[in-house]
Design an enzyme around this catalytic site. Sequence first.
Site, PDB file in Angstrom:
ATOM      1  CB  CYS A 113      -0.969  -0.039   1.174  1.00  0.00           C
ATOM      2  SG  CYS A 113      -2.314   1.163   1.018  1.00  0.00           S
ATOM      3  CG  ASP A 182      -5.181   2.154   8.169  1.00  0.00           C
ATOM      4  OD1 ASP A 182      -4.500   1.495   7.384  1.00  0.00           O
ATOM      5  OD2 ASP A 182      -5.664   3.275   7.889  1.00  0.00           O
TER       6      ASP A 182
END
Length: 296
Positions: A113, A182
């Site tokens: 990512c 996250d």
Amino acid sequence: MRIRGAGRIARAGASALGKFAEGYNGGSKEDFLRDLDMAREELLASRPTAVSLWNGLQASVRGASSASDMEGARRSVIDNSAAFVEMSSKAVETIAKIGAKRIQDGDVVLTHCNSSAALGILKEAKRQGKKFTVYATESRPWRQGILTVNELADAGIDVTLIIDSAVRTVMKKATKVFVGADTITSNGALVNKIGTSQLALAADEARVPFYVCSETYKFSPMTMFGDMVTIEERGCEEVVKEGEIRDSVKIFNPVFDSTPAKYIDAIITEVGMISPGAVYDVMIRQLGDGIFDLRD
Ligand code: RUB
């Protein structure tokens, strides 16, 4: 999705509350606190998985209700949000310095990512003259890997783009994995972009160290009290084009997944490199007594 990455999301949320306070010209302190809470709720709903947003907003509103008047409350939100943004940016820089020490000449790094904390480490290692190469996953469906490879190429790093399903093949060449976060739960599990957990499994199988790069405001205090992390699910239009598949086909598009602590070698934070088992203690220390309000 115009602002991506949990750190940036947190800074954008905190700044938004600061701007809200700056522009506020309502009446009483009570009016301000009520409107501030509505603004906070709206921001929170934008990205449900990244606890960094919750922590950034919480840091911005902290103490506002005990101000003596509306001006004091407004000032406190403006100052707190600016302080959070500064602390957050410094944390990413500190992580880069700590993490760069883990990169050695000849390393083949795999990343997933687009994590500013992970990329900060790679760019710092390059700045220090270390010689290593990077493989970056495409990260379907949003393809944040394109941002990653361009950012690393711009920094002069030798980088190769791979499709997500090439992870196990490439793991045979990799010497280290660096990913972002996250949310990190109180038992040290990592919630990050979908596909992170399969990287972790492949790394475990190939005995490749798996490092998580995370500011401590990505640690979730709610998980201490048993709350589950909400995994954001996004629309089918991110996965297929209109008309591409039969109407009867359903699409499931979870955008984050959870990696158990046992697959994580270390979490690189601004307070040092820690084991997943230390998350609870760091959380208590960072958040102080205020955390127990959550039990209400
Ligand atoms: C981004 C992503 C990143 C983390 C950490 O997902 O999963 O790995 O957010 O990023 P999205 P950072 O693009 O859906 O936000 O280290 O920049 O905070």
